[in-house]
Design a protein around this motif. Sequence first.
Motif, PDB file in Angstrom:
ATOM      1  N   ARG A 158      -3.839  -3.446  12.982  1.00 36.49           N
ATOM      2  CA  ARG A 158      -3.851  -2.931  11.607  1.00 36.49           C
ATOM      3  C   ARG A 158      -3.620  -1.419  11.580  1.00 36.49           C
ATOM      4  NH1 ARG A 158      -7.057  -6.421   7.572  1.00 36.49           N
ATOM      5  NH2 ARG A 158      -6.967  -8.464   8.566  1.00 36.49           N
ATOM      6  N   ALA A 183      -2.383  -2.940   4.849  1.00 32.91           N
ATOM      7  CA  ALA A 183      -2.709  -3.742   6.033  1.00 32.91           C
ATOM      8  C   ALA A 183      -3.561  -4.958   5.685  1.00 32.91           C
ATOM      9  CB  ALA A 183      -3.406  -2.880   7.074  1.00 32.91           C
ATOM     10  N   ARG A 184      -4.551  -4.793   4.823  1.00 33.77           N
ATOM     11  CA  ARG A 184      -5.441  -5.897   4.469  1.00 33.77           C
ATOM     12  C   ARG A 184      -4.641  -7.084   3.924  1.00 33.77           C
ATOM     13  NH1 ARG A 184      -8.816  -3.701   0.545  1.00 33.77           N
ATOM     14  NH2 ARG A 184      -9.905  -2.682   2.225  1.00 33.77           N
ATOM     15  N   PHE A 197      -1.921  -8.589   6.753  1.00 39.55           N
ATOM     16  CA  PHE A 197      -2.457  -9.413   7.841  1.00 39.55           C
ATOM     17  C   PHE A 197      -3.094 -10.719   7.362  1.00 39.55           C
ATOM     18  CE2 PHE A 197      -1.664  -5.574  10.140  1.00 39.55           C
ATOM     19  CZ  PHE A 197      -1.356  -6.002  11.415  1.00 39.55           C
TER      20      PHE A 197
END
Length: 152
Positions: free
Chosen positions: A12, A35-36, A39
């Motif tokens: 991340r 990123a949250r 992913f």
Amino acid sequence: METYNQNESVARDLYTVYCGAVGGQAHDGTLLPEAREFFTNLDTIKQAEGWRTVAEEAPGIIRRHALNNASATMKDKASQSSGWKKLVYIAGSIIAAGLAASYLTGCGLTNLDMAGQDGGSLSFRYDPVTGQIIVVGTRPEQAAPVIIQKGK
């Protein structure tokens, strides 16, 4: 209970750095997700797995390049040195090159013993757990110095 996954965290972070480096936009100009979201989104799962693989492989790649750099530096120093210093630099470059190769092949040099013609010796030990190279050496026996006094 939530567990910490270092590889996931590194992936991340690397993705976040990449997003910053490209201005937060993909090659076609669309905004890259945070990123949250990236992913956990099923649409980007293949790309997320790619970043996880990069995170997993990065330490070995960096370590290998660092060892290759150390080997080259020691070879350069050896070319400018003589005597025991030259021997230490040559041995260090051999160890660094051997360690770099071990990361590629899965096995490699962990010990190197060298004996000089003058009775001295050097031993190099690599500890794969700590990553330290331990050097132990003995100096050759030296005869008592000859002192010459000049008369008046």
